[in-house]
Design a protein around this motif. Structure first.
Motif, PDB file in Angstrom:
ATOM      1  N   ILE A 282       0.848  -1.193   0.000  1.00  9.98           N
ATOM      2  CA  ILE A 282       0.000   0.000   0.000  1.00  9.98           C
ATOM      3  C   ILE A 282       0.884   1.243   0.000  1.00  9.98           C
ATOM      4  CG2 ILE A 282      -1.837   1.238   1.192  1.00  9.98           C
ATOM      5  CD1 ILE A 282      -2.619  -1.383   2.526  1.00  9.98           C
ATOM      6  N   ALA A 283       0.650   2.111  -0.993  1.00  7.01           N
ATOM      7  CA  ALA A 283       1.485   3.298  -1.134  1.00  7.01           C
ATOM      8  C   ALA A 283       0.804   4.563  -0.626  1.00  7.01           C
ATOM      9  CB  ALA A 283       1.876   3.489  -2.603  1.00  7.01           C
ATOM     10  N   VAL A 284      -0.414   4.451  -0.094  1.00 11.70           N
ATOM     11  CA  VAL A 284      -1.143   5.647   0.330  1.00 11.70           C
ATOM     12  C   VAL A 284      -1.052   5.829   1.841  1.00 11.70           C
ATOM     13  CG1 VAL A 284      -2.754   5.445  -1.588  1.00 11.70           C
ATOM     14  CG2 VAL A 284      -3.317   4.377   0.598  1.00 11.70           C
ATOM     15  N   GLU A 285      -1.219   7.084   2.300  1.00 13.72           N
ATOM     16  CA  GLU A 285      -1.254   7.359   3.723  1.00 13.72           C
ATOM     17  C   GLU A 285      -2.621   6.975   4.308  1.00 13.72           C
ATOM     18  OE1 GLU A 285      -0.241  11.357   4.563  1.00 13.72           O
ATOM     19  OE2 GLU A 285       1.701  11.276   3.535  1.00 13.72           O
ATOM     20  N   ASP A 286      -2.646   6.630   5.595  1.00 19.29           N
ATOM     21  CA  ASP A 286      -3.879   6.217   6.276  1.00 19.29           C
ATOM     22  C   ASP A 286      -4.661   5.219   5.416  1.00 19.29           C
ATOM     23  OD1 ASP A 286      -3.366   8.020   8.399  1.00 19.29           O
ATOM     24  OD2 ASP A 286      -4.208   9.646   7.196  1.00 19.29           O
ATOM     25  N   PRO A 287      -4.040   4.087   5.066  1.00 19.49           N
ATOM     26  CA  PRO A 287      -4.643   3.194   4.069  1.00 19.49           C
ATOM     27  C   PRO A 287      -6.021   2.662   4.443  1.00 19.49           C
ATOM     28  CG  PRO A 287      -2.797   2.123   5.192  1.00 19.49           C
ATOM     29  CD  PRO A 287      -2.754   3.569   5.569  1.00 19.49           C
ATOM     30  N   ALA A 288      -6.200   2.204   5.693  1.00 19.43           N
ATOM     31  CA  ALA A 288      -7.492   1.625   6.064  1.00 19.43           C
ATOM     32  C   ALA A 288      -8.605   2.657   5.938  1.00 19.43           C
ATOM     33  CB  ALA A 288      -7.431   1.065   7.479  1.00 19.43           C
ATOM     34  N   LEU A 289      -8.340   3.871   6.447  1.00 16.55           N
ATOM     35  CA  LEU A 289      -9.347   4.930   6.378  1.00 16.55           C
ATOM     36  C   LEU A 289      -9.699   5.242   4.924  1.00 16.55           C
ATOM     37  CD1 LEU A 289     -11.081   7.138   7.631  1.00 16.55           C
ATOM     38  CD2 LEU A 289      -9.045   8.618   7.666  1.00 16.55           C
ATOM     39  N   VAL A 320     -20.432  -7.152  -7.346  1.00 14.90           N
ATOM     40  CA  VAL A 320     -19.840  -5.810  -7.250  1.00 14.90           C
ATOM     41  C   VAL A 320     -18.326  -5.879  -7.078  1.00 14.90           C
ATOM     42  CG1 VAL A 320     -21.953  -4.800  -6.317  1.00 14.90           C
ATOM     43  CG2 VAL A 320     -20.195  -5.643  -4.744  1.00 14.90           C
ATOM     44  N   ALA A 321     -17.755  -7.067  -7.240  1.00 15.53           N
ATOM     45  CA  ALA A 321     -16.319  -7.229  -7.010  1.00 15.53           C
ATOM     46  C   ALA A 321     -15.491  -6.386  -7.971  1.00 15.53           C
ATOM     47  CB  ALA A 321     -15.931  -8.703  -7.131  1.00 15.53           C
ATOM     48  N   LYS A 322     -15.859  -6.369  -9.245  1.00 16.94           N
ATOM     49  CA  LYS A 322     -15.089  -5.583 -10.232  1.00 16.94           C
ATOM     50  C   LYS A 322     -15.143  -4.096  -9.880  1.00 16.94           C
ATOM     51  CE  LYS A 322     -14.447  -4.645 -15.149  1.00 16.94           C
ATOM     52  NZ  LYS A 322     -14.251  -3.185 -14.864  1.00 16.94           N
ATOM     53  N   LYS A 323     -16.318  -3.620  -9.503  1.00 19.32           N
ATOM     54  CA  LYS A 323     -16.451  -2.210  -9.123  1.00 19.32           C
ATOM     55  C   LYS A 323     -15.573  -1.905  -7.920  1.00 19.32           C
ATOM     56  CE  LYS A 323     -19.931   1.182  -7.604  1.00 19.32           C
ATOM     57  NZ  LYS A 323     -21.362   1.379  -7.259  1.00 19.32           N
ATOM     58  N   ALA A 324     -15.558  -2.806  -6.929  1.00 18.41           N
ATOM     59  CA  ALA A 324     -14.735  -2.599  -5.735  1.00 18.41           C
ATOM     60  C   ALA A 324     -13.249  -2.553  -6.092  1.00 18.41           C
ATOM     61  CB  ALA A 324     -15.008  -3.692  -4.712  1.00 18.41           C
ATOM     62  N   VAL A 325     -12.823  -3.463  -6.954  1.00 19.29           N
ATOM     63  CA  VAL A 325     -11.416  -3.487  -7.377  1.00 19.29           C
ATOM     64  C   VAL A 325     -11.063  -2.193  -8.110  1.00 19.29           C
ATOM     65  CG1 VAL A 325      -9.753  -4.628  -8.888  1.00 19.29           C
ATOM     66  CG2 VAL A 325     -11.260  -5.996  -7.429  1.00 19.29           C
ATOM     67  N   ASP A 326     -11.960  -1.717  -8.973  1.00 18.79           N
ATOM     68  CA  ASP A 326     -11.712  -0.463  -9.694  1.00 18.79           C
ATOM     69  C   ASP A 326     -11.553   0.710  -8.724  1.00 18.79           C
ATOM     70  OD1 ASP A 326     -11.863  -1.795 -12.095  1.00 18.79           O
ATOM     71  OD2 ASP A 326     -13.944  -1.197 -12.514  1.00 18.79           O
ATOM     72  N   VAL A 327     -12.400   0.750  -7.693  1.00 20.22           N
ATOM     73  CA  VAL A 327     -12.312   1.818  -6.693  1.00 20.22           C
ATOM     74  C   VAL A 327     -10.960   1.776  -5.994  1.00 20.22           C
ATOM     75  CG1 VAL A 327     -13.216   2.590  -4.450  1.00 20.22           C
ATOM     76  CG2 VAL A 327     -14.796   2.024  -6.308  1.00 20.22           C
ATOM     77  N   LEU A 328     -10.530   0.577  -5.608  1.00 18.34           N
ATOM     78  CA  LEU A 328      -9.253   0.439  -4.900  1.00 18.34           C
ATOM     79  C   LEU A 328      -8.076   0.773  -5.819  1.00 18.34           C
ATOM     80  CD1 LEU A 328      -9.947  -2.806  -2.836  1.00 18.34           C
ATOM     81  CD2 LEU A 328      -9.997  -0.431  -2.044  1.00 18.34           C
ATOM     82  N   GLU A 329      -8.144   0.331  -7.048  1.00 15.52           N
ATOM     83  CA  GLU A 329      -7.029   0.607  -7.969  1.00 15.52           C
ATOM     84  C   GLU A 329      -6.904   2.095  -8.257  1.00 15.52           C
ATOM     85  OE1 GLU A 329      -7.567  -1.973 -11.317  1.00 15.52           O
ATOM     86  OE2 GLU A 329      -6.683  -3.706 -10.267  1.00 15.52           O
ATOM     87  N   ASN A 330      -8.011   2.826  -8.198  1.00 12.08           N
ATOM     88  CA  ASN A 330      -7.950   4.282  -8.349  1.00 12.08           C
ATOM     89  C   ASN A 330      -7.206   4.940  -7.200  1.00 12.08           C
ATOM     90  OD1 ASN A 330      -9.283   4.447 -10.804  1.00 12.08           O
ATOM     91  ND2 ASN A 330     -11.309   4.652  -9.866  1.00 12.08           N
ATOM     92  N   LEU A 331      -7.099   4.220  -6.064  1.00 13.94           N
ATOM     93  CA  LEU A 331      -6.301   4.694  -4.922  1.00 13.94           C
ATOM     94  C   LEU A 331      -4.871   4.172  -4.982  1.00 13.94           C
ATOM     95  CD1 LEU A 331      -8.806   4.069  -1.955  1.00 13.94           C
ATOM     96  CD2 LEU A 331      -8.250   6.271  -2.999  1.00 13.94           C
TER      97      LEU A 331
END
Length: 408
Positions: A282-289, A320-331
């Protein structure tokens, strides 16, 4: 007045013969000294002429974009049709009956169309008709918001109507009549020796319902629990007592539901996808939030959540798995994705504080070669995630391990 609430599902009302069977159960309650208030669902299931889905599909064939307010007006029609049929059946059999819509019965809701919540019940109109010697039929699944619009209560709404009326009227029982004999220890299509439970606690049935059992809606149980009003899940087609749902202190006849049992049932939810996120990736800050906030903003419901400094795991529905993956990949979060999983739940109030329950679950699944992908627990439930192809094997193994097929 000794009130009893009797709720009948749509499969109990399809034919005149069935409606007369229902009427006989209502009349039997009168003969026992009760004042029955009867809650009805729409007649039949999808494809049958008066079913809610049939009415909805008719409107959708004209325009796919139905405003939620108008959709609720349409979806309330099915219960009105079944209510008129049921009231007329009782009249023909020599008993005074009156039909009340949810609004006329005082079911006041918020204005969240299609999935409204009951704010309060004003039962004066129901009581007035009962005092006049009438059997009151109430349309389930619906109410009225404070702005005066018709609302519907979402999935399991007729069960919710029954419980809300039961609490408002301080009923002695809330009877949920359905096409099964009661609450079972597991899905009988999977487990041959699954059996009817004599009794369960409110907490146990809430967990069973939340985790896949479809006999009664958990919201209805939670409402009844507020006043400790016993629920009975019974068959329209049989005279058996069904399953009693009450508090953990309750006693029904000679049945003490505080008896020593670890589990009361095994249930399941299929069609889920596991998303596993490794902390070092994970490369983002405050990842869980950021992860959970992004999924919430995308209106994606998540389940089976494990969060640690090294790992975040959760599940979503397969669709909704593909949608969820797309949301996460955008982060810039790239989860490991495991589709076609199933959540298998062992439920029982007796597990609380008892050592070795998880060990028994692991032993049962290991002996059957079932890999546990993820696990979690509460006071009354232990959940395991398995591959869908192993779901039935896991359910049978756990049912056998906790001897749920045996009479107590």
């Amino acid at each position: 007045m000794r009130f009893i609430i009797q709720k009948f599902g749509g499969t109990s009302l399809v034919t005149q013969e069935l409606r007369e069977l229902v009427a006989n159960k209502i009349i039997a309650a009168v003969d026992e000294g009760f004042s029955p208030v009867v809650v009805v669902s729409a007649i039949g299931r999808a494809g049958e002429p008066y079913a809610t889905d049939t009415l909805l599909n008719f409107a959708l064939s004209i325009n796919r974009d139905i405003p939620p307010r108008e959709m609720d007006m349409l979806m309330s029609c099915g219960e009105i049709i079944s209510g008129v049929a049921m009231a007329n059946t009782l009249q023909r059999m020599g008993h005074q009956a009156v039909l009340l819509t949810g609004a006329q019965a005082g079911i006041i809701t918020d204005d969240n169309f299609n999935d409204a919540r009951i704010i309060r019940v004003e039962p004066q109109n129901v009581i007035k008709h009962v005092e006049q010697g009438k059997i009151v039929i109430v349309t389930g699944f619906q109410g009225i918001c404070q702005g005066g619009d018709i609302t519907t209560l979402g999935r399991g709404g007729s069960d919710t109507t029954a419980s809300a009326l039961g609490v408002a009227l301080n009923a002695e029982y809330i009877d949920i009549y359905t096409d099964v004999e009661g609450i079972m220890t597991a899905d009988p299509r999977i487990v041959e020796d699954a059996r009817i439970l004599d009794s369960v606690t409110y907490n146990e049935i809430c967990q069973l319902a939340h985790e896949g059992a479809k006999v009664i809606h958990p919201r209805a149980v939670e409402i009844a629990m507020q006043k400790n009003i016993p629920l009975r899940v019974r068959s329209t087609f049989l005279d058996s007592p069904g399953t009693l749902v009450t508090s953990h202190h309750g006693v029904y006849g000679t049945i003490d539901i505080t008896r020593d049992r670890l589990a009361c049932g095994v249930t399941h939810i299929a069609g889920v996808t596991q998303l596993k996120i490794i902390a070092k990736d994970i490369a983002v800050e405050d990842p869980a939030l950021r992860i959970f906030r992004a999924l919430a903003l995308a209106d994606i419901s998540i389940d089976f959540i494990n969060v640690s400094p090294e790992l975040i795991m959760l599940t979503v529905k397969d669709e909704v798995a593909k949608k969820a993956v797309d949301v996460l990949e955008n982060l810039s979060v790239f989860p490991q994705v495991k589709p076609n999983c199933a959540k298998v739940s062992t439920v029982g109030a007796g597990m609380t504080g008892v050592p070795g329950v998880m060990a028994s679950i692991i032993q049962a699944l290991t002996e059957e070669g079932v890999e546990i992908l993820q696990s979690s627990d509460s006071h009354t439930t232990i959940w395991v995630l398995v591959e869908k192809e192993n779901m039935k094997k896991a359910i049978r193994a756990l049912h056998r391990k906790f001897k749920l097929g045996q009479r107590e």
